[in-house]
Design an enzyme around this catalytic site. Structure first.
Site, PDB file in Angstrom:
ATOM      1  N   ASP A 182       0.693  -1.152  -0.104  1.00  0.00           N
ATOM      2  CA  ASP A 182      -0.102  -0.026  -0.012  1.00  0.00           C
ATOM      3  C   ASP A 182       0.968   1.104  -0.029  1.00  0.00           C
ATOM      4  OD1 ASP A 182       1.113  -0.599   2.576  1.00  0.00           O
ATOM      5  OD2 ASP A 182      -0.533   0.904   3.593  1.00  0.00           O
ATOM      6  N   HIS A 492       1.834  -9.063  -3.849  1.00  0.00           N
ATOM      7  CA  HIS A 492       0.636  -8.111  -3.547  1.00  0.00           C
ATOM      8  C   HIS A 492       1.297  -6.657  -3.212  1.00  0.00           C
ATOM      9  CE1 HIS A 492      -3.248  -6.500  -2.119  1.00  0.00           C
ATOM     10  NE2 HIS A 492      -2.356  -5.893  -0.989  1.00  0.00           N
ATOM     11  N   ASP A 538       0.719 -17.491  -5.149  1.00  0.00           N
ATOM     12  CA  ASP A 538       1.428 -16.315  -5.902  1.00  0.00           C
ATOM     13  C   ASP A 538       0.510 -15.918  -6.912  1.00  0.00           C
ATOM     14  OD1 ASP A 538       3.192 -14.662  -7.410  1.00  0.00           O
ATOM     15  OD2 ASP A 538       4.559 -16.293  -8.340  1.00  0.00           O
ATOM     16  N   GLU A 547       2.250 -10.465   0.053  1.00  0.00           N
ATOM     17  CA  GLU A 547       2.392  -9.039   0.027  1.00  0.00           C
ATOM     18  C   GLU A 547       4.122  -8.722   0.246  1.00  0.00           C
ATOM     19  OE1 GLU A 547      -0.041  -6.734   2.765  1.00  0.00           O
ATOM     20  OE2 GLU A 547       0.679  -4.866   1.900  1.00  0.00           O
TER      21      GLU A 547
END
Ligand SMILES: [Ca+2]
Ligand SMILES: [Ca+2]
Length: 570
Positions: A182, A492, A538, A547
């Site tokens: 993020d 991720h 994956d 992530e």
């Protein structure tokens, strides 16, 4: 021939487990390689053959032969494996392990600089996650992108309001690294990360001194590793309220961004609630950084003193506010990093301030402090790392305490390593969210024990954990993007998913197997299997196993550099 090329290993493993044919599917090695003097093990499915050989890659030229160990079941995967010990093979080269009736292993490289590229790439991954700067093609290649998140117009959230900075006050807090997949920035997770990276420099400067990362600061007056860490430290300094010394817990959007590039993520940014944990992690990492930058006073006049002053003020704030636990406000939905157990944060910050200042008031009672594997919410292990590095300052009595703590830890871990069917000291319960980093932090602690008393089995146990994240695992999967014959392709990580480039940004450690599978319901494809070491997917959807995160990459840098520096040359 690469046995993984035709059939995905995780799927094959799943079928075998489902069919009750529980044995590992291929010969697995550390896919990045080994240093000549390292302990080298290959894991082999439990076939009937008694011997193995090692050949030059792509040929039948045998350079080494050995006997396979007995078949043993590994509880983490439910599979039976045999071990091949290749430690005596020290000649640099590219090889394959051969066992009758099985496909050959992935390429096995032995090289005196086996981990140099990995160390550099793992460090450069931080550059790729920089906020507030464009990544130019000359530094970032295929992963160049415009700048995101200038963070020069950040609002004080209601939870963070103070008399001098009421709600809605605009402040500046640019730079820093995006925390993970993020685009938010969190002080708690930054603390352990910058500490671990600076410890790598502090303990093994020879690995980093001449390193050129090809970042914008390459060729300036500082080693690149310090330039990179400064990018985040400068942001952290802006997270302290100059009025009272308190530290905001995070700088964030109200909710997570969509899957877009940084420049296209334009949500309003906020600093949220001052917390005791943020103040203490800030104090600890700034006090440590002040020692590191004291050696660069000529290059960065005043920086070390500024960091130490900031650390003292954050500590004082925490003393006055010892129970300001982070509580996520109703309108904020990003990462919480909530931690209500702060004895470890007080101890770590106390140790760092005590070592930096020599003032007894900061010194915690070591008799009350246990040792443990560090993580963002449990940082007491970092206090022990610093104590091990500063035995002289610690004094004679506590010296023995420090050594004893590490020796007990190392004995337990090497016993686990010795007994493991894979010669890798991980048990089923070790496969938690972020398991790869937990295993590497365990290796980091073993390395401290080795630095205090260099016993070969302690280093070998650390190597075993390193191997586990670089492909010598039941998935036959490297856990670092861009490294190994079978690396993660769909982490991720928003930029890797949104940039239109096939290969993900390189040098990132993914979270790793996690039987919690907390994201399974939202994923369009199933996990390979339920067994702990096989619980990996994956796919971009898998925030629980795939992530990336700054606090996970930091021990990758540390352990990679440490093994390069400490492994005997022969
Ligand atoms: Ca530099
Ligand atoms: Ca804690």
């Amino acid at each position: 021939m690469n046995p993984h090329a035709k059939f995905p290993r995780s799927l094959l493993a799943a079928l075998l487990v489902t069919a009750g044919l529980a044995q590992a599917a291929g010969i697995e090695v550390n896919q990045v390689g080994y240093l000549p003097g390292a302990a080298k093990w290959a894991a082999v499915p439990a076939v009937d053959a008694q011997a193995f050989s090692v050949v030059r890659v792509g040929t039948d030229r045998v350079v080494f032969r050995g006997r396979l160990g007995p078949a043993q079941r590994w509880e983490t995967s439910g599979e039976r494996v045999r071990l091949a010990d290749l430690s005596a093979l020290k000649l640099p080269g590219d090889y394959e392990v051969v066992v009758s009736g099985l496909p050959r292993s992935p390429r096995l490289r032995i090289a005196p600089d086996a981990y140099a590229e990995l160390t550099a790439a793992a460090l450069k991954a931080f550059y790729f996650n920089r906020a507030s700067a464009p990544l130019l093609p000359e530094h970032a290649g295929r992963w160049a992108r415009p700048a995101g998140h200038a963070d020069d117009h950040v609002l004080v959230h209601a939870s963070a309001a103070s008399p001098g900075r009421p709600e809605g006050t605009v402040i500046r807090a640019p730079k820093g690294w995006y925390d993970a997949g993020d685009y938010n920035k969190y002080v708690v997770n930054s603390g352990i990360t910058v500490y671990t990276l600076l410890a790598a420099w502090e303990h093994f400067p020879e690995v980093f001194k001449a390193q050129r990362l090809n970042i914008p600061e390459s060729g300036n007056d500082l080693p690149d590793v310090l330039d990179e860490v400064l990018w985040n430290l400068e942001w952290m300094l802006d997270m302290q309220d100059p009025a009272d010394g308190g530290v905001y817990h995070k700088l964030t959007n109200k909710g997570f961004d969509g899957v877009v590039m940084p420049a296209d993520a334009r949500g309003e940014r906020y600093v949220v609630q001052k917390s005791t944990a943020a103040a203490l992690d800030f104090a600890a990492s700034m006090a440590h950084a002040s020692r590191i930058f004291a050696a660069f006073e000529a290059q960065r006049p005043g920086l070390s003193a500024r960091m130490l002053a900031a650390a003292r003020r954050a500590w004082d704030w925490a003393q006055a506010h010892p129970r300001e636990f982070y509580r996520q406000p109703a309108d904020i939905r990003t990462g919480g990093y909530e931690d209500d157990q702060l004895a470890d944060e007080f101890a770590w910050a106390g140790v760092e301030l005590w070592v930096s200042t020599g003032e007894a008031r900061y010194r915690p009672d070591l008799a009350q402090l246990a040792i443990g594997v560090p993580g963002w919410g449990d940082v007491k292990g970092l206090a022990w790392v610093t104590l091990g590095q500063h035995l002289r300052e610690v004094g004679e009595n506590d010296n023995a305490v420090v050594k004893a703590r590490f020796m007990t830890f190392a004995q337990e871990q090497t016993a686990l390593w010795q007994a493991s069917a894979w010669r890798a000291g991980a048990r089923g319960e070790d496969y938690v969210w972020g398991s790869n980093a937990a295993l590497l932090n365990r290796a980091l602690m073993l390395i401290q024990a080795y630095r205090l008393a260099p016993r070969p089995d302690v280093l070998a146990a650390a190597q075993g954990l390193f191997d586990l994240v670089l492909g010598r695992n039941p998935l036959g999967q490297s856990m670092v993007t861009g490294f190994g014959s079978r690396p993660p392709m769909h982490p991720h990580h928003r930029p890797s998913e949104a940039d239109g480039v096939v290969d993900p940004v390189p040098g990132f450690l993914v979270g790793g197997p996690n039987p919690g599978q907390q994201d399974a319901k939202g994923c369009p494809v199933p996990y390979a299997a339920k067994a702990p070491a096989l619980s990996y997917l994956d796919h971009f959807c898998s925030y629980a196993s795939n992530e990336v995160a700054i606090n996970w990459n930091a021990p990758l840098v540390y352990v990679s550099a440490a093994l390069q520096a400490l492994t005997p040359k022969k």
